[in-house]
Design an enzyme around this catalytic site. Sequence first.
Site, PDB file in Angstrom:
ATOM      1  N   CYS A  65       1.963  -2.007  15.455  1.00  0.00           N
ATOM      2  CA  CYS A  65       1.985  -1.713  14.019  1.00  0.00           C
ATOM      3  C   CYS A  65       1.286  -2.809  13.227  1.00  0.00           C
ATOM      4  CB  CYS A  65       3.428  -1.569  13.559  1.00  0.00           C
ATOM      5  SG  CYS A  65       3.608  -1.454  11.767  1.00  0.00           S
ATOM      6  N   CYS A  98       6.874  -4.705  15.572  1.00  0.00           N
ATOM      7  CA  CYS A  98       6.511  -3.765  16.630  1.00  0.00           C
ATOM      8  C   CYS A  98       5.047  -4.032  17.005  1.00  0.00           C
ATOM      9  CB  CYS A  98       6.702  -2.331  16.162  1.00  0.00           C
ATOM     10  SG  CYS A  98       8.394  -2.027  15.604  1.00  0.00           S
ATOM     11  N   CYS A 143       3.613   8.613   0.807  1.00  0.00           N
ATOM     12  CA  CYS A 143       4.163   7.705   1.807  1.00  0.00           C
ATOM     13  C   CYS A 143       4.249   6.332   1.146  1.00  0.00           C
ATOM     14  CB  CYS A 143       3.240   7.692   3.022  1.00  0.00           C
ATOM     15  SG  CYS A 143       3.724   6.510   4.269  1.00  0.00           S
ATOM     16  N   CYS A 162      -0.388   5.974   9.733  1.00  0.00           N
ATOM     17  CA  CYS A 162       0.875   5.282   9.987  1.00  0.00           C
ATOM     18  C   CYS A 162       0.600   3.970  10.686  1.00  0.00           C
ATOM     19  CB  CYS A 162       1.756   6.089  10.930  1.00  0.00           C
ATOM     20  SG  CYS A 162       2.502   7.474  10.158  1.00  0.00           S
ATOM     21  N   GLU A 194       0.830  -1.192   0.000  1.00  0.00           N
ATOM     22  CA  GLU A 194       0.000   0.000   0.000  1.00  0.00           C
ATOM     23  C   GLU A 194       0.868   1.246   0.000  1.00  0.00           C
ATOM     24  OE1 GLU A 194      -3.764  -1.955   2.368  1.00  0.00           O
ATOM     25  OE2 GLU A 194      -2.429  -0.642   3.469  1.00  0.00           O
ATOM     26  N   CYS A 252       6.470  -6.733   7.079  1.00  0.00           N
ATOM     27  CA  CYS A 252       7.666  -6.360   7.839  1.00  0.00           C
ATOM     28  C   CYS A 252       7.943  -7.443   8.863  1.00  0.00           C
ATOM     29  CB  CYS A 252       7.459  -5.021   8.548  1.00  0.00           C
ATOM     30  SG  CYS A 252       8.919  -4.467   9.466  1.00  0.00           S
TER      31      CYS A 252
END
Length: 363
Positions: free
Chosen positions: A121, A118, A107, A356, A94, A114
Amino acid sequence: MTRPLALLDQSFDQLQDLFASWGEPAYRANQVWSRLYQKLAASFDEMTELPKSLRERLAQETIIGVPAPRMEQRSSDGQTRKILFALPEGAQVESVLMDYERRRTACISTQAGCAVGCLFCATGQSGLQRNLTSGEIVAQVLYFARELKSEGGGQKSEVASRKSDLQPPTSSLTNIVLMGMGEPFANYDQVMSAVRRLNDPTGFNFGARRMTVSTVGLVPGIKRLAQEDIQINLAVSLHAATDDLRDQLVPINQRYPLSVLLPAVREYIERTHRRVSFEWALIEGVNDTPEQARALARLVKGMLCHVNLIPLNPTSGYPGAASTRQRIAAFRAVLESANIPNTLRLRRGIDIQAGCGQLAQRQ
Ligand code: SAH
Ligand code: SF4
């Protein structure tokens, strides 16, 4: 099956080699380069200066490497749009475009998923699919640039932009942040080739000072970036100022604790003389306490830096909530009394999960 050669993955030198190996004159590389990065071509048909036979050979043996947009969503205020791209082998990434008063920021993602994990996230919650190639990173930017161009493109006149406050002053991109899905320094080489390609004055010519790479704090990447001769900005996702808390929120802290991370950032600033941003997602009752604010102030005191505060974007895999206004104000008051420059970032695109850390693959 081997993947066809994607032109967006090639450096200028590689393009030259390709055309040389095909017995084509050297200027073909310049023509194609300018088509790709200045005229934003998305198909070989647009490369009208090339002989038809060459266009046909390109179409047979290569691809441009523009991923297919699978879905576009716009936030209710119209100022944020999110694109879901389908990559070969089923991976998806995305990218988000955000309009501010005087800025238009893309962005973009550096990995599909990933591996860092974290807690808060959404990308981390879904794991890593694969690294993106430099061309796949670049293509996300070119996609937005192309869309903006087709929507009226180019720079609006100063007068026009002053007349209408509702319209951003430019129709083209002003900033690129590598803050979408993925950890850029876990895919360092592809990310840096993408950045250099976007920066190339003979191509897309996007100023390095208007690009920001955000890392969770992979110290080897910070050290490498300090040695690069490129003026890109660095953001470090801190989120906690004590190891006990950061170990929990950002588990990679166990490998690169604050006592290793902060000296690496200091060294980076010493070498580059560039201001670093520290990102801090404010989580109610977790890292928004006056104690954390004081610890943060101690940690970054005297550094050429800026703290970016952003209220947590809630995700389904993490129970935390965004800090309340009062707690944010109290947190900032501590930073201000210690003279630590900080800003509270607006939350954008929450209604389309484009904030984010909300970028995640959904089946
Ligand atoms: N992997 C890199 C860049 C991608 S994440 C990094 O971690 O820096 C981009 C930013 O979004 C990081 O600062 C990250 O900590 C932050 N972020 C992740 N999830 C978030 C959430 N739920 N709310 C607010 N910010 C979040
Ligand atoms: Fe990866 Fe960054 Fe999300 Fe952490 S915050 S899981 S490093 S994308």
